[in-house]
Design a protein around this motif. Structure first.
Motif: not given
Length: 337
Positions: A99-116
């Motif tokens: 489990a992880h918690n991230a979104s595009l609002a705080t990440s550089s791309s869709d990919d970098t929001t990924g849990t795995l």
């Protein structure tokens, strides 16, 4: 070398998935446990970091628990990750949660929001629950559970949870077999990947589209769904009724085919959606179905850009035509029964 590697993968690793239970690590596995002892790891990311950066085949076994972390698998050689389970064929028996918690609002791309995030070819996941727990946002709510860039990838009896952009099937040939995929907005999507989905439960959680194919040219890539079930998630929002679609075209040449699908989720009668009312993006799409059944399509009134296949046309879309004629050399066929 290729023959010996294939023999190792399918002769030594995959048979472990055939058993009714997998409660001990396969021989040679790197072990992850929340009660790690000497030689084991307490996180999946530390286990992945311990793997040699070469072309060797590696396996990781994870004992039960919720592991709150973001993990990148990016090495030359194949990686198989097994979750502890008493029933390898049933995702409801999964005990390992990433489990992880991230979104595009705080990440550089869709990919970098990924849990795995998988960027290694010939990777396989068994009996894992992968979650992005970000939730819902009006803007920049993209929150990926699995970001998949490797070729010849397989996910078997896994579960994927998010709301928007759950599964990024973005590059390479990949299969998702007897798994559970939950989301609301464009929750199975990608640009250059080709993916085969079989025997899965696809659960819609709110208004939106199951797929958003980003195919940008008339190439061989597509998403093929065969013998899946589309349902409303158990905790779906009330806005799901009449506001859910099988897909919309993110790319100019979006291509998605559903065969033999049982649909109980209350879809919009159009079944398929334009990209946006002011930008339909439907001129070159291929959105097709064969033998869709269930109350979710009982009142279907499909748009002109959707296609209903006859049996001979549907027969042209198979696992082989989707992910390659060599599919049986890398897909765990146990999960196709």
């Amino acid at each position: 070398m290729l023959l010996s590697l294939a023999a190792f993968i399918f002769g030594s690793v995959l048979p472990a998935a055939y058993a009714a239970a997998r409660t001990s690590p396969p021989v040679g596995s790197v072990v992850v446990s929340q009660n790690a002892t000497a030689g084991q790891f307490s996180t999946l990311s530390s286990a992945v970091a311990s793997l040699p950066n070469d072309d060797s085949t590696q396996t990781i076994f994870i004992f039960p628990g919720t592991y709150k972390e973001q993990v990148l698998v990016d090495r030359e050689g194949p990686v198989t990750i097994f979750g502890w389970t008493e029933n390898t064929m049933d995702f409801n028996s999964n005990t390992v949660v990433l489990a992880h918690n991230a979104s595009l609002a705080t990440s550089s791309s869709d990919d970098t929001t990924g849990t795995l995030r998988i960027k290694t070819n010939n990777s396989r996941l068994y009996n894992l629950d992968i979650r992005n727990d970000f939730g819902v946002a009006e803007t920049n709510g993209q929150a990926i559970a699995l970001s998949q860039y490797g070729s010849q990838f397989g996910a078997y009896a896994c579960r994927f949870f998010s709301y928007q952009d759950t599964l990024y099937a973005n590059e390479g040939n990949q299969v998702y077999l007897k798994s559970y995929i939950e989301g609301a907005v464009d929750f199975i999507f990608g640009r250059e990947g080709t993916a085969y989905f079989y025997g899965n439960t696809i659960a819609t959680k709110g208004a939106g589209c199951v797929t958003a194919s980003g195919r940008e040219s008339n190439d061989t890539n597509l998403y093929l769904f065969e013998s899946n079930t589309v349902v409303a998630a158990s905790d779906a929002f009330s806005n799901i009724t009449g506001k859910t679609f099988l897909g919309r075209p993110w790319g100019d040449f979006a291509k998605v085919v559903f065969k033999n699908t049982v649909i109980t989720a209350p879809l919009d009668e159009a079944i398929w959606s334009v990209w946006q009312p002011t930008d339909p993006n439907t001129e070159d799409v291929f959105f097709a179905e064969f033998n869709s059944t269930g109350p979710g399509v009982a009142d279907a009134d499909r748009p002109s850009f959707a296609t209903l296949l006859d049996s001979s046309q549907a027969a042209q879309y198979t696992i082989a035509t989707t992910v390659g004629s060599d599919w049986a050399t890398w897909v765990d066929t146990t999960y196709l029964s």
